[in-house]
Design an enzyme around this catalytic site. Structure first.
Site, PDB file in Angstrom:
ATOM      1  N   ASP A 254       0.807  -1.214   0.000  1.00 24.68           N
ATOM      2  CA  ASP A 254       0.000   0.000   0.000  1.00 24.68           C
ATOM      3  C   ASP A 254       0.836   1.258   0.000  1.00 24.68           C
ATOM      4  O   ASP A 254       1.706   1.446   0.860  1.00 24.68           O
ATOM      5  CB  ASP A 254      -0.876  -0.013   1.267  1.00 24.68           C
ATOM      6  CG  ASP A 254      -1.838   1.153   1.290  1.00 24.68           C
ATOM      7  OD1 ASP A 254      -2.302   1.562   0.219  1.00 24.68           O
ATOM      8  OD2 ASP A 254      -2.128   1.661   2.396  1.00 24.68           O
ATOM      9  N   GLY A 306      -7.957   9.908  -2.835  1.00 23.37           N
ATOM     10  CA  GLY A 306      -8.628  11.117  -2.360  1.00 23.37           C
ATOM     11  C   GLY A 306     -10.039  11.007  -1.802  1.00 23.37           C
ATOM     12  O   GLY A 306     -10.523  11.987  -1.247  1.00 23.37           O
ATOM     13  N   CYS A 311      -8.679  12.166   4.340  1.00 24.50           N
ATOM     14  CA  CYS A 311      -7.737  12.419   3.256  1.00 24.50           C
ATOM     15  C   CYS A 311      -7.831  13.836   2.721  1.00 24.50           C
ATOM     16  O   CYS A 311      -8.914  14.301   2.364  1.00 24.50           O
ATOM     17  CB  CYS A 311      -8.068  11.410   2.170  1.00 24.50           C
ATOM     18  SG  CYS A 311      -7.212  11.684   0.658  1.00 24.50           S
TER      19      CYS A 311
HETATM   20  N1  LIG Z   1      -5.833   6.469  -1.000  1.00 23.09           N
HETATM   21  C1  LIG Z   1      -5.377   7.684  -0.877  1.00 23.09           C
HETATM   22  O1  LIG Z   1      -5.881   8.640  -1.414  1.00 23.09           O
HETATM   23  C2  LIG Z   1      -4.164   7.930  -0.058  1.00 23.09           C
HETATM   24  C3  LIG Z   1      -3.777   7.036   0.896  1.00 23.09           C
HETATM   25  N2  LIG Z   1      -2.721   7.301   1.740  1.00 23.09           N
HETATM   26  C4  LIG Z   1      -2.370   6.301   2.745  1.00 23.09           C
HETATM   27  O2  LIG Z   1      -1.387   6.799   3.629  1.00 23.09           O
HETATM   28  C5  LIG Z   1      -0.453   5.790   3.981  1.00 23.09           C
HETATM   29  C6  LIG Z   1       0.947   6.285   3.769  1.00 23.09           C
HETATM   30  O3  LIG Z   1       1.261   6.269   2.412  1.00 23.09           O
HETATM   31  P1  LIG Z   1       2.421   7.115   1.734  1.00 23.09           P
HETATM   32  O4  LIG Z   1       2.239   8.557   1.967  1.00 23.09           O
HETATM   33  O5  LIG Z   1       2.469   6.631   0.336  1.00 23.09           O
HETATM   34  O6  LIG Z   1       3.723   6.753   2.543  1.00 23.09           O
HETATM   35  P2  LIG Z   1       4.833   5.624   2.371  1.00 23.09           P
HETATM   36  O7  LIG Z   1       5.543   5.544   3.632  1.00 23.09           O
HETATM   37  O8  LIG Z   1       4.220   4.381   1.821  1.00 23.09           O
HETATM   38  O9  LIG Z   1       5.867   6.205   1.278  1.00 23.09           O
HETATM   39  C7  LIG Z   1       5.567   6.593   0.000  1.00 23.09           C
HETATM   40  C8  LIG Z   1       6.844   6.563  -0.876  1.00 23.09           C
HETATM   41  O10 LIG Z   1       6.504   6.998  -2.164  1.00 23.09           O
HETATM   42  C9  LIG Z   1       7.236   8.182  -2.498  1.00 23.09           C
HETATM   43  N3  LIG Z   1       6.301   9.084  -3.200  1.00 23.09           N
HETATM   44  C10 LIG Z   1       6.478   9.584  -4.424  1.00 23.09           C
HETATM   45  N4  LIG Z   1       5.452  10.342  -4.777  1.00 23.09           N
HETATM   46  C11 LIG Z   1       4.580  10.348  -3.755  1.00 23.09           C
HETATM   47  C12 LIG Z   1       3.336  10.965  -3.488  1.00 23.09           C
HETATM   48  N5  LIG Z   1       2.768  11.765  -4.382  1.00 23.09           N
HETATM   49  N6  LIG Z   1       2.715  10.761  -2.301  1.00 23.09           N
HETATM   50  C13 LIG Z   1       3.272   9.971  -1.364  1.00 23.09           C
HETATM   51  N7  LIG Z   1       4.464   9.358  -1.544  1.00 23.09           N
HETATM   52  C14 LIG Z   1       5.122   9.545  -2.728  1.00 23.09           C
HETATM   53  C15 LIG Z   1       7.679   8.761  -1.164  1.00 23.09           C
HETATM   54  O11 LIG Z   1       8.898   9.467  -1.292  1.00 23.09           O
HETATM   55  P3  LIG Z   1       9.053  10.977  -0.697  1.00 23.09           P
HETATM   56  O12 LIG Z   1       8.432  10.976   0.679  1.00 23.09           O
HETATM   57  O13 LIG Z   1      10.511  11.221  -0.661  1.00 23.09           O
HETATM   58  O14 LIG Z   1       8.323  11.862  -1.633  1.00 23.09           O
HETATM   59  C16 LIG Z   1       7.909   7.473  -0.363  1.00 23.09           C
HETATM   60  O15 LIG Z   1       9.145   6.923  -0.708  1.00 23.09           O
HETATM   61  C17 LIG Z   1      -0.845   4.562   3.173  1.00 23.09           C
HETATM   62  O16 LIG Z   1      -1.602   3.738   4.007  1.00 23.09           O
HETATM   63  C18 LIG Z   1      -1.693   5.118   2.060  1.00 23.09           C
HETATM   64  O17 LIG Z   1      -2.671   4.220   1.618  1.00 23.09           O
HETATM   65  C19 LIG Z   1      -2.017   8.449   1.623  1.00 23.09           C
HETATM   66  C20 LIG Z   1      -2.365   9.412   0.694  1.00 23.09           C
HETATM   67  C21 LIG Z   1      -3.433   9.192  -0.273  1.00 23.09           C
HETATM   68  N1  LIG Z   2      -4.986  10.922   1.333  1.00 23.74           N
HETATM   69  C1  LIG Z   2      -5.088  10.176   2.438  1.00 23.74           C
HETATM   70  N2  LIG Z   2      -5.781   9.034   2.386  1.00 23.74           N
HETATM   71  C2  LIG Z   2      -5.828   8.307   3.496  1.00 23.74           C
HETATM   72  C3  LIG Z   2      -5.242   8.703   4.683  1.00 23.74           C
HETATM   73  N3  LIG Z   2      -5.465   7.766   5.611  1.00 23.74           N
HETATM   74  C4  LIG Z   2      -6.172   6.814   4.991  1.00 23.74           C
HETATM   75  N4  LIG Z   2      -6.403   7.137   3.726  1.00 23.74           N
HETATM   76  C5  LIG Z   2      -7.159   6.396   2.721  1.00 23.74           C
HETATM   77  O1  LIG Z   2      -8.535   6.364   3.099  1.00 23.74           O
HETATM   78  C6  LIG Z   2      -8.996   5.030   3.053  1.00 23.74           C
HETATM   79  C7  LIG Z   2     -10.174   4.823   3.982  1.00 23.74           C
HETATM   80  O2  LIG Z   2     -11.218   5.685   3.613  1.00 23.74           O
HETATM   81  P1  LIG Z   2     -12.423   6.064   4.610  1.00 23.74           P
HETATM   82  O3  LIG Z   2     -13.211   7.111   3.896  1.00 23.74           O
HETATM   83  O4  LIG Z   2     -13.213   4.808   4.800  1.00 23.74           O
HETATM   84  O5  LIG Z   2     -11.812   6.546   5.870  1.00 23.74           O
HETATM   85  C8  LIG Z   2      -7.764   4.222   3.404  1.00 23.74           C
HETATM   86  O6  LIG Z   2      -7.838   2.875   3.041  1.00 23.74           O
HETATM   87  C9  LIG Z   2      -6.697   4.973   2.615  1.00 23.74           C
HETATM   88  O7  LIG Z   2      -6.676   4.622   1.265  1.00 23.74           O
HETATM   89  C10 LIG Z   2      -4.540   9.941   4.696  1.00 23.74           C
HETATM   90  O8  LIG Z   2      -3.994  10.374   5.721  1.00 23.74           O
HETATM   91  N5  LIG Z   2      -4.490  10.646   3.565  1.00 23.74           N
HETATM   92  K   LIG Z   3     -11.539  13.326   1.176  1.00 22.39           K
END
Ligand SMILES: NC(=O)C1=CN([C@@H]2O[C@H](COP(=O)(O)OP(=O)(O)OC[C@H]3O[C@@H](n4cnc5c(N)ncnc54)[C@H](OP(=O)(O)O)[C@@H]3O)[C@@H](O)[C@H]2O)C=CC1
Ligand SMILES: Nc1nc2c(ncn2[C@@H]2O[C@H](COP(=O)(O)O)[C@@H](O)[C@H]2O)c(=O)[nH]1
Ligand SMILES: [K+]
Length: 487
Positions: A254, A306, A311
């Site tokens: 993830d 998003g 989020c």
């Molecule tokens: N479903 C959604 O909309 C989202 C879900 N999440 C949730 O938050 C948790 C943390 O995820 P995450 O922030 O990916 O952290 P992670 O710890 O998984 O790291 C993400 C990696 O991807 C790199 N990266 C490159 N581009 C991006 C970007 N646009 N956003 C984030 N990382 C990027 C980062 O590098 P560097 O830090 O150097 O840029 C880092 O190495 C997960 O559970 C994820 O599902 C988070 C945001 C959106």
């Molecule tokens: N952009 C972000 N997305 C996030 C974060 N924490 C979780 N999530 C995403 O939301 C779903 C769950 O959605 P919900 O509406 O049921 O709460 C989760 O699985 C991730 O994909 C965050 O901090 N930023």
């Molecule tokens: K949202």
């Protein structure tokens, strides 16, 4: 795009397909002629290999998915994903613990007769059924509920306040018999014991009823299933290996931007471990992302950028896609490869689950909605107006990033702290009518079963195949809402 008419499944009403993308709120479903005579006759088991018997997965969020959530949801046929931020030795212990849980009986709070009212009061909120079992030498000798503890000095020993006129059930009692027995005795719950009289669990009247209506999600050995997540940094592949060794039933890789090369690399390496369990990877919102993740080894692709309640990604970056269209396109692409998608995020009502399944998801992920339940890991708190709540936070919030990077240098922590895309604190109130996650599951599954019969579908595949979806105005959506007071 959903407007191009190349989807074999969901049909748009009167072939009216808008040229823009749609959220769950934008769409509605019209009924079809149905040969499915009963809502209870619908089979909600997922075709995606994860073994869920209801299409619900709890999101890997620290404020939501812990061991208590895992056992409770798996017992009803869903799956919980333990977050990537939990230390591997803890996750290993949690997997073993969940797999030792009973299919019918709930795990009780146990207390010694010499423990105090204060001890009991601090533990009772950990259970939706609100009871503790007082145990001597492994055998139940009494039960306590909040009413036994009210108006009593907090240092009083439980032996003095417990109810000791116990009804106990056999641990292997048929749930229907248990329900009838509890109902006849006007008991809401009773401890259950093994053949030596030792406490095996607790069974509520509702729990007995649910045991007749749901099928637990179990592995080949008959133990409850559990999933766990890894990220894409550092020791991701080693962690995946450790999770597989610990007996995890589904592995989730993830990251926020799932369609990045770092993800594809990790995914290929995880596939290289040759796991005997499904690999889920995400998140993406378009067909190209699905294709690349499937090619790199995903069995299931997680969809959603998003829509999550915690989020802020769309507000920070403008990136993402309305979730109904994202699921629709990604499910169609996955289907071409014989794969599946999970719809992740943005679910606030049972109807949203139905719409995600109609769009072709094999399971629907829920996070924040389930934060406001007894089963989420946080402590129960009370607001000034007396309402109960739990605190939730996003996995990309400053708070989560601070926890995740605790071992990094001060500089790296400060740098990573700048990329905040989630809410660090939010109050998720418990619904007084549905304070436990099983209450919410009851309501969601009732809605989904009903939606399936409206569509004339006896299975989830048939549901996605038969659904006829229309696009509605904001007034159309508002019209569907109940009215709790006169206008
Ligand atoms: N479903 C959604 O909309 C989202 C879900 N999440 C949730 O938050 C948790 C943390 O995820 P995450 O922030 O990916 O952290 P992670 O710890 O998984 O790291 C993400 C990696 O991807 C790199 N990266 C490159 N581009 C991006 C970007 N646009 N956003 C984030 N990382 C990027 C980062 O590098 P560097 O830090 O150097 O840029 C880092 O190495 C997960 O559970 C994820 O599902 C988070 C945001 C959106
Ligand atoms: N952009 C972000 N997305 C996030 C974060 N924490 C979780 N999530 C995403 O939301 C779903 C769950 O959605 P919900 O509406 O049921 O709460 C989760 O699985 C991730 O994909 C965050 O901090 N930023
Ligand atoms: K949202």
């Amino acid at each position: 795009m959903c407007g191009r008419g190349r989807l074999k499944y969901v049909r748009f009403l009167n072939d009216q397909r808008p040229p823009y993308d749609l959220t769950y709120d934008d769409v509605f479903m019209v009924p079809n002629r149905s040969a499915v005579g009963s809502r209870q006759g619908v089979d909600l088991s997922s075709p995606d290999g994860t073994g869920t018997t209801i299409p619900l997965v709890v999101a890997n969020m620290t404020a939501i998915a812990g061991r208590r959530m895992a056992e409770t949801v798996a017992r009803r046929g869903g799956l919980v994903v333990i977050p990537q931020d939990i230390p591997i030795d803890v996750v290993t212990e949690v997997i073993g613990w969940v797999k030792r849980r009973h299919h019918v009986l709930d795990t009780p709070i146990t207390l010694a007769p010499t423990q105090t009212v204060a001890d009991a009061l601090s533990l009772l909120p950990k259970r939706a059924h609100g009871a503790g079992v007082v145990v001597r030498d492994g055998r139940p000798v009494g039960v306590v509920t909040e009413s036994d503890l009210t108006g009593v000095d907090r240092f009083t020993q439980l032996s003095e306040v417990m109810a000791s006129d116990l009804m106990v059930l056999d641990a292997d009692i048929d749930p229907r018999d248990a329900f009838n027995k509890l109902d006849a005795a006007h008991f809401k719950f009773a401890p259950a014991v093994d053949s030596d009289g030792r406490l095996a669990g607790i069974l509520t009247r509702k729990g007995a009823l649910r045991a007749t209506l749901y099928t637990p999600a179990v592995d080949a050995d008959g133990a409850l299933r559990i999933a766990a997540a890894v990220g894409i940094n550092g020791e991701a592949v080693a962690r995946a290996k450790a999770l597989l060794d610990a007996g995890v039933d589904t592995l989730v890789v993830d990251t926020a931007h799932g369609h990045q090369e770092g993800m594809l690399e990790v995914l290929r390496a995880v596939r290289g471990l040759d796991p005997a369990v499904p690999i889920v990877a995400g998140n993406v919102v378009a067909a190209e992302g699905v294709r690349d993740l499937v090619e790199a080894g995903a069995d299931i692709v997680k969809v959603g950028v998003g829509p999550g309640a915690m989020c802020t990604t769309r507000m920070m970056t403008g990136v993402g896609r309305p979730q109904f269209s994202a699921v629709l396109e990604c499910a169609a692409e996955a289907r071409k490869h014989g794969k599946h998608v999970w719809a992740d995020g943005g679910v606030r009502h049972p109807r949203d689950v139905a719409m995600a399944l109609a769009a072709g998801a094999s399971n629907v992920m829920i996070g924040s909605w389930f934060a406001g339940t007894y089963e989420s890991p946080g402590d129960l708190q009370q607001s000034a107006d007396g309402r109960f709540y739990k605190e939730s936070f996003g996995m990309a919030s400053a708070r989560a990033v601070r926890n995740r990077t605790a071992e990094d240098s001060a500089y790296d922590r400060a740098r990573k702290g700048l990329f905040e895309e989630g809410i660090s604190t939010s109050r998720m109130f418990l619904d007084p009518a549905r304070p436990g996650v099983e209450d919410l599951i009851d309501s969601i599954i009732a809605g989904v079963r009903s939606a399936c019969t409206y569509a004339g579908a006896a299975t989830l595949d048939e549901f996605a195949e038969n659904s006829v979806v229309g696009v509605q105005s904001a007034a159309g959506y508002a019209e569907g809402k109940p009215l709790h007071a006169s206008w």
